[in-house]
Design a protein around this motif. Structure first.
Motif, PDB file in Angstrom:
ATOM      1  N   LEU A  61       1.101  -1.162   0.578  1.00  0.00           N
ATOM      2  CA  LEU A  61       0.118   0.074  -0.116  1.00  0.00           C
ATOM      3  C   LEU A  61       1.171   1.237   0.126  1.00  0.00           C
ATOM      4  N   ASP A  62       1.993   0.784   0.976  1.00  0.00           N
ATOM      5  CA  ASP A  62       3.009   2.073   0.504  1.00  0.00           C
ATOM      6  C   ASP A  62       3.613   2.929  -0.692  1.00  0.00           C
ATOM      7  N   VAL A  63       3.991   1.513  -1.455  1.00  0.00           N
ATOM      8  CA  VAL A  63       4.058   1.491  -2.641  1.00  0.00           C
ATOM      9  C   VAL A  63       3.124   1.970  -3.918  1.00  0.00           C
ATOM     10  N   LEU A  64       1.804   1.741  -3.646  1.00  0.00           N
ATOM     11  CA  LEU A  64       1.071   2.247  -4.219  1.00  0.00           C
ATOM     12  C   LEU A  64       0.560   3.329  -3.876  1.00  0.00           C
ATOM     13  N   ALA A  65       0.784   4.498  -2.634  1.00  0.00           N
ATOM     14  CA  ALA A  65       0.643   5.393  -2.990  1.00  0.00           C
ATOM     15  C   ALA A  65       2.388   6.301  -3.661  1.00  0.00           C
ATOM     16  N   ARG A  66       3.057   5.886  -3.776  1.00  0.00           N
ATOM     17  CA  ARG A  66       4.466   6.178  -4.715  1.00  0.00           C
ATOM     18  C   ARG A  66       3.907   6.252  -6.050  1.00  0.00           C
ATOM     19  N   LEU A  67       3.411   5.415  -6.675  1.00  0.00           N
ATOM     20  CA  LEU A  67       3.145   5.119  -7.668  1.00  0.00           C
ATOM     21  C   LEU A  67       1.588   6.077  -7.838  1.00  0.00           C
ATOM     22  N   ARG A  68       1.243   6.480  -7.290  1.00  0.00           N
ATOM     23  CA  ARG A  68       0.430   7.292  -7.554  1.00  0.00           C
ATOM     24  C   ARG A  68       0.139   8.818  -7.667  1.00  0.00           C
ATOM     25  N   SER A  69       1.852   9.157  -7.424  1.00  0.00           N
ATOM     26  CA  SER A  69       2.504  10.543  -6.819  1.00  0.00           C
ATOM     27  C   SER A  69       3.111  10.007  -8.063  1.00  0.00           C
ATOM     28  N   LEU A  70       3.323   9.463  -8.613  1.00  0.00           N
ATOM     29  CA  LEU A  70       4.208   9.250  -9.954  1.00  0.00           C
ATOM     30  C   LEU A  70       3.246   9.670 -11.771  1.00  0.00           C
ATOM     31  N   GLU A  71       2.074   8.881 -11.146  1.00  0.00           N
ATOM     32  CA  GLU A  71       0.927   8.720 -12.417  1.00  0.00           C
ATOM     33  C   GLU A  71      -0.453   8.515 -11.115  1.00  0.00           C
ATOM     34  N   SER A  72      -1.254   9.456 -11.332  1.00  0.00           N
ATOM     35  CA  SER A  72      -2.400   9.101 -10.324  1.00  0.00           C
ATOM     36  C   SER A  72      -3.536   8.280 -10.980  1.00  0.00           C
ATOM     37  N   ARG A  73      -3.963   8.816 -12.116  1.00  0.00           N
ATOM     38  CA  ARG A  73      -4.293   7.465 -12.905  1.00  0.00           C
ATOM     39  C   ARG A  73      -4.413   5.995 -12.966  1.00  0.00           C
ATOM     40  N   VAL A  74      -2.603   5.020 -12.921  1.00  0.00           N
ATOM     41  CA  VAL A  74      -2.856   4.424 -12.754  1.00  0.00           C
ATOM     42  C   VAL A  74      -3.900   3.082 -12.728  1.00  0.00           C
ATOM     43  N   PRO A  75      -3.545   1.861 -13.457  1.00  0.00           N
ATOM     44  CA  PRO A  75      -4.810   1.400 -12.709  1.00  0.00           C
ATOM     45  C   PRO A  75      -4.212   0.588 -12.034  1.00  0.00           C
ATOM     46  N   VAL A  76      -4.138  -0.011 -10.813  1.00  0.00           N
ATOM     47  CA  VAL A  76      -3.731  -0.922  -9.817  1.00  0.00           C
ATOM     48  C   VAL A  76      -4.252  -2.322  -9.516  1.00  0.00           C
ATOM     49  N   LEU A  77      -4.204  -3.590 -10.044  1.00  0.00           N
ATOM     50  CA  LEU A  77      -4.855  -4.356  -9.171  1.00  0.00           C
ATOM     51  C   LEU A  77      -4.068  -4.948  -8.268  1.00  0.00           C
ATOM     52  N   LEU A  78      -4.328  -5.795  -7.018  1.00  0.00           N
ATOM     53  CA  LEU A  78      -3.668  -5.592  -6.259  1.00  0.00           C
ATOM     54  C   LEU A  78      -3.824  -7.403  -5.705  1.00  0.00           C
ATOM     55  N   LEU A  79      -2.988  -8.152  -5.452  1.00  0.00           N
ATOM     56  CA  LEU A  79      -2.317  -8.785  -4.933  1.00  0.00           C
ATOM     57  C   LEU A  79      -2.682  -9.384  -2.875  1.00  0.00           C
ATOM     58  N   THR A  80      -3.492  -9.680  -2.782  1.00  0.00           N
ATOM     59  CA  THR A  80      -3.350 -10.856  -1.493  1.00  0.00           C
ATOM     60  C   THR A  80      -3.667 -11.149  -0.881  1.00  0.00           C
ATOM     61  N   ALA A  81      -3.035 -12.344   0.697  1.00  0.00           N
ATOM     62  CA  ALA A  81      -3.541 -13.414   0.943  1.00  0.00           C
ATOM     63  C   ALA A  81      -4.671 -13.328   1.879  1.00  0.00           C
ATOM     64  N   MET A  82      -5.411 -12.041   1.907  1.00  0.00           N
ATOM     65  CA  MET A  82      -6.081 -11.816   3.007  1.00  0.00           C
ATOM     66  C   MET A  82      -7.403 -11.503   2.482  1.00  0.00           C
ATOM     67  N   ASP A  83      -8.140 -11.539   2.580  1.00  0.00           N
ATOM     68  CA  ASP A  83      -9.818 -11.146   2.041  1.00  0.00           C
ATOM     69  C   ASP A  83     -10.642 -11.258   3.379  1.00  0.00           C
ATOM     70  N   SER A  84     -10.802 -10.222   3.559  1.00  0.00           N
ATOM     71  CA  SER A  84     -11.184  -9.743   5.195  1.00  0.00           C
ATOM     72  C   SER A  84     -11.804  -8.277   4.817  1.00  0.00           C
ATOM     73  N   THR A  85     -13.177  -8.018   5.208  1.00  0.00           N
ATOM     74  CA  THR A  85     -13.970  -6.689   5.216  1.00  0.00           C
ATOM     75  C   THR A  85     -12.384  -5.292   5.103  1.00  0.00           C
ATOM     76  N   GLU A  86     -12.059  -5.602   6.474  1.00  0.00           N
ATOM     77  CA  GLU A  86     -10.631  -4.239   6.459  1.00  0.00           C
ATOM     78  C   GLU A  86      -9.511  -4.665   5.452  1.00  0.00           C
ATOM     79  N   ASP A  87      -9.046  -5.482   4.856  1.00  0.00           N
ATOM     80  CA  ASP A  87      -8.502  -5.552   4.545  1.00  0.00           C
ATOM     81  C   ASP A  87      -8.661  -4.925   2.511  1.00  0.00           C
ATOM     82  N   ARG A  88      -9.561  -5.072   2.298  1.00  0.00           N
ATOM     83  CA  ARG A  88     -10.417  -5.384   1.172  1.00  0.00           C
ATOM     84  C   ARG A  88     -10.617  -3.404   0.984  1.00  0.00           C
ATOM     85  N   ILE A  89     -10.858  -2.716   2.359  1.00  0.00           N
ATOM     86  CA  ILE A  89     -11.254  -1.491   2.584  1.00  0.00           C
ATOM     87  C   ILE A  89      -9.979  -0.472   2.696  1.00  0.00           C
ATOM     88  N   ALA A  90      -9.109  -1.331   3.478  1.00  0.00           N
ATOM     89  CA  ALA A  90      -8.140  -0.407   3.425  1.00  0.00           C
ATOM     90  C   ALA A  90      -6.926  -0.058   1.555  1.00  0.00           C
TER      91      ALA A  90
END
Length: 234
Positions: A68-97
């Protein structure tokens, strides 16, 4: 699916598991896209500066920093680049984060490569990265498949398929003239490990042949000892 200037879509794949990163990269290269990989956050940010990806596949758990920190840095480079997250966690809190941090979509490990490819196509269409206006349609010879309406026709004649038959045909049509092994088909269509389940592939290939090839010049062919290939008739 290509960029507006006609060049290949550029995708950055970020995952600290080399085998998984290579599998995802290979699946995306089959789409004709240009792929770069990174094994940690610092490398991903460095590559993004130079590569300027059109989309990013990003693991949330990285060895040097949070995805998510990497995502923030990527957004600072190009705010509209689409990002697909890969996660081992599937809780509602993880998805919201993930969504709060700016992720556009996510898949939960373990996932099928077919799902990653489909979600990437959807993201690229939704965010307007692709210049394709008919990217939902796949055409091989006189066979047409529409991914949005889930309609299939051959020589203009509508063909009704089950959801599994549709997924199998879509995979074959995305790889025309390419021999696909039973193991590859199981992984991309059923998300199975290859272990005695090859009969399900044979079964569904036979179903497809009855609907696609019956009474017509065949498009689905068996390559003995190798797998199956779909190609235009004639």
């Amino acid at each position: 699916m290509r960029r507006p200037d006609g060049t290949p879509i550029r995708v950055l794949v970020v995952d600290d598991e080399p085998a998984l990163a290579e599998l995802v990269s290979m699946a995306l290269r089959y789409e004709g896209w240009q792929i770069r990989t990174a094994g940690d956050g610092a490398e991903a940010i460095s590559i993004a500066h130079e590569f300027r990806p059109d989309a990013v596949v990003l693991d949330v758990m990285l060895p040097d920093m949070s995805g998510l920190d990497v995502l923030a840095r990527l957004r600072s480079l190009e705010s509209r680049v689409p990002v697909l997250l890969l996660t081992a966690m599937d809780s509602t809190e993880d998805r919201i984060a993930g969504f709060t941090a700016g992720g556009d979509d996510y898949v939960t490990k373990p996932f099928s490569l077919e799902e990653v490819v489909l979600r990437m196509h959807a993201l690229l269409r939704r965010t307007g990265v692709s210049a394709d206006t008919d990217g939902a349609q796949i055409v091989v010879g006189d066979l047409m498949l529409d991914e949005d309406s889930h309609e299939v026709s051959r020589a203009g004649e509508y063909i009704e398929l089950t959801s599994t038959e549709f997924a199998l045909l879509r995979y074959l049509m995305r790889n025309p003239r390419r021999v696909l092994s039973k193991a590859q088909i199981l992984d991309r269509v059923w998300d199975y490990d290859f272990g005695g389940r090859s009969n399900v592939v044979e079964l569904y290939i036979s179903y497809l042949r009855k609907k696609i090839d019956s009474g017509r010049a065949p498009m689905i062919h068996t390559v003995r000892g190798a797998g199956y290939v779909l190609k235009p008739a004639g």
